[in-house]
Design a protein around this motif. Structure first.
Motif, mmCIF file in Angstrom:
data_model
loop_
_atom_site.group_PDB
_atom_site.id
_atom_site.type_symbol
_atom_site.label_atom_id
_atom_site.label_comp_id
_atom_site.label_asym_id
_atom_site.label_seq_id
_atom_site.Cartn_x
_atom_site.Cartn_y
_atom_site.Cartn_z
ATOM 1 N N THR A 21 -7.077 12.016 58.809
ATOM 2 C CA THR A 21 -5.846 12.294 59.555
ATOM 3 C C THR A 21 -4.996 11.044 59.736
ATOM 4 O OG1 THR A 21 -7.064 12.022 61.620
ATOM 5 C CG2 THR A 21 -6.814 14.253 60.796
ATOM 6 N N ARG A 22 -5.604 9.968 60.253
ATOM 7 C CA ARG A 22 -4.821 8.757 60.507
ATOM 8 C C ARG A 22 -4.352 8.119 59.211
ATOM 9 N NH1 ARG A 22 -8.709 5.765 64.830
ATOM 10 N NH2 ARG A 22 -8.385 7.187 66.567
ATOM 11 N N GLY A 23 -5.192 8.228 58.174
ATOM 12 C CA GLY A 23 -4.864 7.583 56.911
ATOM 13 C C GLY A 23 -3.927 8.402 56.048
ATOM 14 N N SER A 24 -3.881 9.734 56.291
ATOM 15 C CA SER A 24 -3.188 10.658 55.378
ATOM 16 C C SER A 24 -1.929 10.065 54.736
ATOM 17 C CB SER A 24 -2.858 11.967 56.097
ATOM 18 O OG SER A 24 -2.130 11.710 57.281
ATOM 19 N N TYR A 44 8.667 13.348 69.190
ATOM 20 C CA TYR A 44 8.188 14.025 70.391
ATOM 21 C C TYR A 44 6.697 14.320 70.333
ATOM 22 C CZ TYR A 44 13.082 14.355 71.312
ATOM 23 O OH TYR A 44 14.389 14.008 71.535
ATOM 24 N N ALA A 45 6.063 14.047 69.183
ATOM 25 C CA ALA A 45 4.645 14.386 69.008
ATOM 26 C C ALA A 45 3.727 13.708 70.031
ATOM 27 C CB ALA A 45 4.206 14.056 67.587
ATOM 28 N N PRO A 46 3.866 12.390 70.267
ATOM 29 C CA PRO A 46 2.905 11.761 71.187
ATOM 30 C C PRO A 46 2.958 12.352 72.597
ATOM 31 C CG PRO A 46 4.209 10.099 70.030
ATOM 32 C CD PRO A 46 4.776 11.415 69.662
ATOM 33 N N ALA A 47 4.187 12.550 73.124
ATOM 34 C CA ALA A 47 4.308 13.095 74.481
ATOM 35 C C ALA A 47 3.720 14.502 74.543
ATOM 36 C CB ALA A 47 5.776 13.106 74.909
ATOM 37 N N ARG B 83 -3.323 15.468 65.389
ATOM 38 C CA ARG B 83 -2.089 14.815 65.834
ATOM 39 C C ARG B 83 -1.841 13.506 65.091
ATOM 40 N NH1 ARG B 83 -6.042 13.472 69.234
ATOM 41 N NH2 ARG B 83 -6.141 11.388 70.154
ATOM 42 N N PHE B 84 -2.919 12.882 64.568
ATOM 43 C CA PHE B 84 -2.756 11.611 63.867
ATOM 44 C C PHE B 84 -2.022 11.770 62.541
ATOM 45 C CE2 PHE B 84 -6.635 10.405 66.412
ATOM 46 C CZ PHE B 84 -5.957 9.526 67.245
ATOM 47 N N VAL B 85 -2.070 12.994 61.952
ATOM 48 C CA VAL B 85 -1.308 13.226 60.718
ATOM 49 C C VAL B 85 0.172 12.994 61.004
ATOM 50 C CG1 VAL B 85 -0.627 14.932 58.989
ATOM 51 C CG2 VAL B 85 -2.988 14.874 59.819
ATOM 52 N N ILE B 86 0.594 13.482 62.189
ATOM 53 C CA ILE B 86 1.988 13.327 62.598
ATOM 54 C C ILE B 86 2.324 11.842 62.785
ATOM 55 C CG2 ILE B 86 3.593 13.853 64.473
ATOM 56 C CD1 ILE B 86 1.939 16.487 64.861
ATOM 57 N N PHE B 87 1.427 11.098 63.470
ATOM 58 C CA PHE B 87 1.654 9.664 63.661
ATOM 59 C C PHE B 87 1.682 8.949 62.304
ATOM 60 C CE2 PHE B 87 -0.727 9.681 68.024
ATOM 61 C CZ PHE B 87 0.202 10.586 68.501
ATOM 62 N N ILE B 214 1.032 21.487 70.990
ATOM 63 C CA ILE B 214 1.746 20.300 70.502
ATOM 64 C C ILE B 214 2.963 20.719 69.682
ATOM 65 C CG2 ILE B 214 1.598 18.272 69.004
ATOM 66 C CD1 ILE B 214 -1.371 18.092 69.764
ATOM 67 N N ALA B 215 2.751 21.699 68.768
ATOM 68 C CA ALA B 215 3.838 22.155 67.894
ATOM 69 C C ALA B 215 4.989 22.720 68.717
ATOM 70 C CB ALA B 215 3.300 23.203 66.912
ATOM 71 N N VAL B 216 4.664 23.560 69.708
ATOM 72 C CA VAL B 216 5.706 24.151 70.559
ATOM 73 C C VAL B 216 6.425 23.053 71.352
ATOM 74 C CG1 VAL B 216 6.145 25.766 72.436
ATOM 75 C CG2 VAL B 216 4.404 26.300 70.743
#
Lengths: 108, 235
Positions: A21-24, A44-47, B83-87, B214-216
């Motif tokens: 996931t982190r590496g993707s 907005y993902a982190p919040a 969620r890390f995919v998004i980061f 998260i998506a919403v």
């Protein structure tokens, strides 16, 4: 309980999701640029993610919706401490004190 | 060593220091949780090194305790880490041109706090040396704090009373990260909708409710931003 060699295999499997996931996109690099609109939305993902992990713990008691529970009261104290104070330990000390007093002192 | 690498490393380290101290209680709690699940000290330290993701670690412990099948544990960890995919997607442009091993290490080290604090400035800087310093120094700081705190929790697990609700420290740590982010209104909307969404959608299988929430929340934040912009324009 998963034990012995199986436990180590399990830990490797869980660890592989960290890299996957982190590496993707970081590992696949430049070929994976997202459209600007999506990039903006992703800010907005982190919040959203942090809140999606926090709120169920504050609002649910044994899987059922229950706003009148000691964890929510402790959560309010944590939020106030985090907003008002720059001391990084205060939210932890304040939140745990309120939770322990309510649970142990008042048996809530 | 390159001057701008050192400058980036210093700035990143200083920026991360207060928040990385906040990781300590969380790491200690995770260490205690692993030991109280029944993992040996060596297995707990191994988990901290191999997985290095608090949410996935805490989330899979009940499954390990219950002897769940490997595939189910894997899928649950994947969902918790999604969620890390998004980061990762958001940060990828900052690693443009970096070597494969550097990007692999960067992936392993990409924790929530690092993204929250460093993403903006990483993406706006054009100097690859500065960027590498500004990423790897705070990343290693977080990693060290996590491993040290985890070790303290693993070795000291016996001295904490079991009925002290110490697992709540996880939620406090996540809240300490969230509070400074929601000072902007669209961000607050994303957080409120994301959190309540996860609560309302908790019935979905495999803890997918968290992902759906998260998506919403992201959609709501994006919509709030658009709405605020439109109102500004018409006035």
């Amino acid at each position: 309980m998963v034990e012995g060699v199986w436990l180590w295999l399990t830990l490797l499997a869980i660890g592989s999701t960290t890299i996957l996931t982190r590496g993707s996109f970081v590992i696949s690099g430049e070929g994976a640029r997202l459209p600007p609109a999506l990039q903006r939305a992703l800010r907005y993902a982190p919040a959203a993610a942090l809140s999606a992990l926090i709120m169920p713990d504050l609002l649910l008691d044994a899987g059922a919706f229950d706003p009148a529970n000691p964890k929510l009261a402790a959560g309010v104290v944590v939020a106030l401490a985090a907003v008002r104070s720059r001391n990084p330990w205060l939210p932890f000390i304040g939140g745990m004190c309120v939770l322990l007093v309510l649970r142990k002192g008042f048996g809530w | 060593m390159n001057e701008s690498f050192k400058r980036g490393a210093r700035e990143g380290f200083r920026l991360m220091l207060p928040m990385s101290v906040g990781l300590l209680p969380w790491a200690i709690v995770t260490g205690v949780a692993m030991r109280s699940t029944g993992l040996s000290a060596a297995e707990s330290i191994g988990m901290n090194l191999i997985v290095y993701a608090g949410t996935a670690q805490l989330g899979t412990l009940p499954l390990i305790a219950a002897g769940a099948p490997l595939w189910l544990i894997f899928v649950t960890a994947l969902v918790l880490n999604l969620r890390f995919v998004i980061f990762s997607a958001a940060l990828a442009p900052a690693f443009h041109g970096a070597s494969w091993s550097r990007r692999l290490l960067s992936g392993y080290l990409l924790v929530d706090g690092l993204f929250v604090l460093c993403a903006d400035r990483l993406l706006r800087n054009d100097d690859p040396h500065w960027r590498w310093g500004f990423y790897v120094a705070p990343a290693m700081l977080c990693w060290s704090m996590w491993q040290l705190g985890g070790l303290a929790g693993v070795l000291g697990a016996e001295i904490f009373p079991k009925d002290w609700s110490l697992e709540f420290m996880t939620t406090i740590a996540l809240m300490v990260m969230l509070v400074p982010m929601v000072k902007q209104r669209a961000m607050l909307v994303a957080a409120l909708v994301g959190g309540l969404g996860a609560v309302l959608l908790r019935g979905l299988p495999l803890r997918l409710g968290v992902i759906a929430g998260i998506a919403v929340g992201i959609a709501a934040g994006f919509a709030a931003e658009h709405w605020a912009e439109r109102r500004r324009r018409t006035w």
